[in-house]
Scaffold this active site. Structure first.
Site, short mmCIF file in Angstrom:
data_model
loop_
_atom_site.label_atom_id
_atom_site.label_comp_id
_atom_site.label_asym_id
_atom_site.label_seq_id
_atom_site.Cartn_x
_atom_site.Cartn_y
_atom_site.Cartn_z
N TYR A 142 0.87 -1.19 0.00
CA TYR A 142 0.00 0.00 0.00
C TYR A 142 0.89 1.23 0.00
O TYR A 142 1.83 1.32 0.79
CB TYR A 142 -0.89 -0.01 1.24
CG TYR A 142 -1.78 1.19 1.38
CD1 TYR A 142 -2.91 1.34 0.59
CD2 TYR A 142 -1.51 2.18 2.33
CE1 TYR A 142 -3.74 2.45 0.73
CE2 TYR A 142 -2.33 3.28 2.48
CZ TYR A 142 -3.45 3.41 1.67
OH TYR A 142 -4.27 4.50 1.82
N ASP A 237 9.36 2.73 -0.90
CA ASP A 237 8.38 3.42 -0.08
C ASP A 237 8.72 3.12 1.37
O ASP A 237 8.34 2.07 1.91
CB ASP A 237 6.97 2.94 -0.43
CG ASP A 237 5.91 3.60 0.45
OD1 ASP A 237 6.29 4.28 1.43
OD2 ASP A 237 4.71 3.43 0.17
N LYS A 265 5.17 9.66 8.00
CA LYS A 265 5.01 9.18 9.38
C LYS A 265 6.10 9.73 10.32
O LYS A 265 5.99 10.85 10.78
CB LYS A 265 4.91 7.66 9.40
CG LYS A 265 3.68 7.15 8.60
CD LYS A 265 3.38 5.71 8.85
CE LYS A 265 2.33 5.15 7.92
NZ LYS A 265 0.95 5.34 8.32
N1 HOZ Z 1 -3.49 3.57 5.98
C1 HOZ Z 1 -3.02 3.84 7.30
C2 HOZ Z 1 -2.43 2.63 7.93
N2 HOZ Z 1 -1.66 1.80 7.08
C3 HOZ Z 1 -4.05 4.55 8.15
C4 HOZ Z 1 -5.08 3.74 8.78
C5 HOZ Z 1 -6.21 4.60 9.42
O1 HOZ Z 1 -5.92 5.57 10.09
O2 HOZ Z 1 -7.37 4.27 9.17
#
Ligand code: HOZ
Length: 426
Positions: A142, A237, A265
């Site tokens: 992701y 990433d 982050k």
């Molecule tokens: N996509 C993030 C974690 N891999 C954020 C998850 C969230 O805050 O819903």
């Protein structure tokens, strides 16, 4: 009814799904998410006054724990001087210098506002630099909610079981090639067929959005070789792995050098910061030096810079990162012992301060299929037992767990106590 349940009911009337990011809605584990009101060190407290040892850490950024005094002081001082200028500030150069010192493959950097912005900008830069369109990514990786990177993505896309997102134009999706993570032979086949059209390979060097899956030996250096032979760029990433897998990120840990690195982050310590950086010659293609356009009103925001600088300073001082990594090692070992004692099929992955917990008897968990085959119901029951006992894990079997420099003996003992009971209840 708990205060959190009341607040969630109210939030659902105003916010889509009651949240502003999908995973936190608890859809895959069921129940109402606790609403958080404060955090300190390794602990967070919800609106009902219940306290939890936190292994979500805002999905990674809080590498030095909640409300670290040095970070809070730096943020308050920066805010008092002005919230945003839309003009250059010293803090941007200071953060860039720290990142470059830790991640030597980054010769120059562009600071943005999120990991999603970082990967979006990296793709555009790679395409502009190579004059090619195709991208190779890996199933279950992701890279934020960027159109071409939502194809077969991890994180919330997996958590909610959305196979591909409506709204992504077919033509955009068609330029994204995907193969299984950790499968260098599949990547080689794609390069044999499309090599001359591939602008870049983008990879999570440790996958952290289908739980936590380290690369198998030969995978990352194999990708480096394929990109070199075909004239494509290799993009790491490191939004999740940066400053976590090692102070220098996964590229330091595995000794593989990408052309471009995406960060997010930890670099903002809890405030919205992302970055794309890499080889100077490639970075020079970005505006205003080059023709690839990228810009942002709040990019390099002074308050966010202050949080990032202070976080990196605390993290890299006096063995702090090493102590956090050692906590993660003792935690995964302690959990494994307790699962074994309770007769629960269980496995863990860990690299630095990132961890994965899996309910499986398969042994090694090395790819998306291994994660998908885990016992989802056991995870759900374990998750709720941990939450009830005061341990906060991500509400999805497809998210990694994180440790901070603030996690101490008290937090460890509490976590293992609660886990012992949770495993026994399974
Ligand atoms: N996509 C993030 C974690 N891999 C954020 C998850 C969230 O805050 O819903």
């Amino acid at each position: 009814m708990s205060r959190s349940a009341e607040l969630f009911a109210e939030a659902r009337q105003h916010l889509v799904g009651g949240v502003n990011s999908a995973v936190r809605a608890f859809r895959s584990v069921g129940g109402d998410p606790p609403f958080m009101r404060r955090g300190e060190g390794a602990w967070i407290e919800d609106e009902d006054g219940r306290r939890y040892v936190d292994y979500v850490l805002s999905y990674g950024p809080l590498a030095v724990g909640h409300a670290h005094p040095e970070v809070v002081d730096a943020v308050q001082a920066a805010a008092a001087r002005g919230l945003s200028f839309g003009a250059p500030t010293v803090a941007e150069t200071e953060l860039a210098k720290r990142v470059k010192a830790l991640v030597p493959s980054i010769e120059r950097i562009r600071l943005v506002n999120s990991g999603t912005e970082a990967t979006m900008s990296a793709l555009r830069l790679a395409r502009g630099y190579t004059g090619r369109e195709k991208i190779l990514k890996f199933r279950g990786n992701y890279h934020g909610h960027v159109d071409p990177l939502l194809v077969e993505a991890g994180s919330g896309v997996l958590t909610l079981g959305i196979p591909g997102s409506p709204g992504v134009p077919e033509g955009v999706a068609a330029a994204t090639l995907t193969v299984p993570y950790n499968d260098i032979e599949a990547a080689r086949e794609v390069f044999a067929r499309y090599g001359e059209d591939i602008a870049a390979v983008i990879v999570e060097p440790v996958a952290g959005n289908m739980n936590c899956i380290p690369p198998v030996p030969g995978f990352l250096d194999g990708l480096r070789g394929l990109c070199d032979d075909a004239g494509a760029l290799l993009i790491f990433d490191e939004v999740m792995t940066g400053f976590r897998v090692a102070p220098g990120g996964a590229q330091a840990h595995y000794a593989v050098t990408p052309d471009l690195t995406c960060l997010g982050k930890v670099i903002g310590g809890g405030l919205p910061v992302g970055a794309v950086g890499g080889r100077g010659e490639v970075m020079a293609h970005l505006a205003p030096e080059g023709p690839v356009y990228q810009a942002g009103t709040l990019s390099g925001n002074p308050v966010a810079m202050a949080a990032g600088i202070a976080t990196l300073d605390v993290l890299t001082r006096d063995g702090a990162w090493e102590a956090a990594a050692d906590y993660a090692r003792r935690l995964t070992e302690g959990l494994t012992e307790r699962a074994r004692a309770a007769g629960v099929p269980f496995a863990t992955n860990r690299v630095g301060t990132m961890m994965g917990l899996f309910f499986t008897d398969a042994g090694a968990v090395q790819g998306f299929e291994d994660v998908a085959a885990c016992d989802a119901d056991a995870f759900r029951r374990f998750f709720h037992a941990m939450l009830d006992g005061g341990v906060y894990l991500a509400p999805s079997a497809f998210e990694a767990a994180f440790v901070s420099t603030a996690h101490d003996e008290v937090a460890l003992a509490h976590t293992l106590d609660v886990a012992e009971r949770a495993f026994a209840a399974l």
